[in-house]
Scaffold this motif. Structure first.
Motif, mmCIF file in Angstrom:
data_model
loop_
_atom_site.group_PDB
_atom_site.id
_atom_site.type_symbol
_atom_site.label_atom_id
_atom_site.label_comp_id
_atom_site.label_asym_id
_atom_site.label_seq_id
_atom_site.Cartn_x
_atom_site.Cartn_y
_atom_site.Cartn_z
ATOM 1 N N SER A 95 96.376 34.294 70.678
ATOM 2 C CA SER A 95 96.373 34.091 69.229
ATOM 3 C C SER A 95 96.549 35.439 68.542
ATOM 4 N N GLU A 96 96.692 35.399 67.238
ATOM 5 C CA GLU A 96 96.808 36.656 66.488
ATOM 6 C C GLU A 96 95.570 37.526 66.687
ATOM 7 N N ALA A 97 94.407 36.906 66.819
ATOM 8 C CA ALA A 97 93.172 37.673 66.993
ATOM 9 C C ALA A 97 92.993 38.186 68.418
ATOM 10 N N SER A 98 93.448 37.435 69.414
ATOM 11 C CA SER A 98 93.259 37.863 70.807
ATOM 12 C C SER A 98 94.351 38.806 71.299
ATOM 13 N N ALA A 99 95.542 38.716 70.735
ATOM 14 C CA ALA A 99 96.675 39.519 71.217
ATOM 15 C C ALA A 99 96.381 41.022 71.286
ATOM 16 N N GLN A 118 97.197 18.979 68.669
ATOM 17 C CA GLN A 118 96.454 20.236 68.538
ATOM 18 C C GLN A 118 97.277 21.415 69.024
ATOM 19 N N GLU A 119 97.978 21.224 70.155
ATOM 20 C CA GLU A 119 98.851 22.287 70.652
ATOM 21 C C GLU A 119 99.890 22.652 69.596
ATOM 22 N N ALA A 120 100.529 21.647 69.008
ATOM 23 C CA ALA A 120 101.563 21.891 68.001
ATOM 24 C C ALA A 120 100.991 22.627 66.789
ATOM 25 N N ALA A 121 99.810 22.231 66.338
ATOM 26 C CA ALA A 121 99.179 22.891 65.199
ATOM 27 C C ALA A 121 98.838 24.347 65.523
ATOM 28 N N PHE A 122 98.304 24.571 66.721
ATOM 29 C CA PHE A 122 97.960 25.929 67.148
ATOM 30 C C PHE A 122 99.217 26.797 67.222
ATOM 31 N N ILE A 123 100.275 26.266 67.827
ATOM 32 C CA ILE A 123 101.523 27.020 67.976
ATOM 33 C C ILE A 123 102.117 27.349 66.607
ATOM 34 N N ALA A 124 102.095 26.399 65.687
ATOM 35 C CA ALA A 124 102.629 26.634 64.344
ATOM 36 C C ALA A 124 101.826 27.711 63.606
ATOM 37 N N ALA A 125 100.518 27.699 63.766
ATOM 38 C CA ALA A 125 99.659 28.641 63.052
ATOM 39 C C ALA A 125 99.645 30.031 63.691
ATOM 40 N N GLU A 126 99.615 30.079 65.006
ATOM 41 C CA GLU A 126 99.395 31.352 65.703
ATOM 42 C C GLU A 126 100.656 31.996 66.273
ATOM 43 N N ARG A 127 101.725 31.208 66.477
ATOM 44 C CA ARG A 127 102.992 31.704 67.025
ATOM 45 C C ARG A 127 102.804 32.492 68.326
ATOM 46 N N PRO A 128 102.139 31.915 69.331
ATOM 47 C CA PRO A 128 101.861 32.662 70.559
ATOM 48 C C PRO A 128 103.104 33.144 71.302
ATOM 49 N N ALA A 129 104.186 32.399 71.265
ATOM 50 C CA ALA A 129 105.398 32.851 71.954
ATOM 51 C C ALA A 129 105.898 34.164 71.349
ATOM 52 N N GLU A 130 105.759 34.321 70.041
ATOM 53 C CA GLU A 130 106.180 35.558 69.393
ATOM 54 C C GLU A 130 105.244 36.721 69.707
ATOM 55 N N LEU A 131 104.004 36.425 70.042
ATOM 56 C CA LEU A 131 103.028 37.473 70.368
ATOM 57 C C LEU A 131 103.115 37.899 71.830
#
Length: 178
Positions: free
Chosen positions: A116-120, A158-171
């Motif tokens: 996530s943005e916070a864990s990256a 939930q996965e879709a919502a998380f991906i939309a909010a956090e953009r993990p692939a971009e991180l």
């Protein structure tokens, strides 16, 4: 699972170790992706190769609606103080014992919500896994059976919502198609 050979694991492990050594920080690897992409397989292989502790977010999610809570636990509990997590008892649908992790030792955290943005910024290596929907379904339901099949859509939302909010692939530092 095709595509996750020894040379790939060795390369990822070496990259993570190099970053941790160069920065003087704890070695932290985050492996994320949707259900059935191979997070557990890759995470386990990396933990073995690195001699690291492993945290499976399947043990942390507080039930079928707990993806966001587990993502927050990665930052505040697993990588926070005290370092650990509250295990979820899936059989009784309630919290179980606290599991401590050694804050000085290398760690691999795998599961949807790990990156996530916070864990990256806390990670030495960030990995995002992808697979087509049919493959993911076959793997996940083949592993977990009817109990997951009944919850697939609920979890996928939930996965879709998380991906939309956090953009993990971009991180991610590394994107792998499995």
């Amino acid at each position: 699972m095709a595509g996750l050979g020894d040379s790939l694991v060795e390369g990822l492990a070496a990259a993570a170790a190099g970053v941790a050594t160069a920065s003087g920080t704890r070695l932290v690897v985050l492996v994320d992706g949707r259900s059935g992409t191979g997070k557990t397989t890759l995470g386990g292989s990396l933990a073995d190769r690195l001699g690291a502790q492993i945290v499976h977010l399947d043990d942390v999610y507080p039930g079928w609606d707990g993806l966001q809570a587990a993502a927050e636990a990665v930052v505040h509990d697993v990588l926070g103080e005290p370092s650990g997590y509250r295990r979820w008892d899936w059989g009784s649908s309630r919290p179980a014992r606290w599991v401590a992790v050694d804050p000085e030792q290398p760690i691999v955290i795998e599961g949807c919500g790990a990156l996530s943005e916070a864990s990256a910024p806390l990670a030495s290596l960030r990995v995002w896994l992808e697979a087509d929907d049919d493959t993911r379904w076959e793997r996940a339901i083949g592993r977990d059976g009817d109990s997951f099949a009944r919850e697939w859509d609920r979890w996928a939302a939930q996965e879709a919502a998380f991906i939309a909010a956090e953009r993990p692939a971009e991180l991610a530092d590394v994107l792998l198609r499995t």
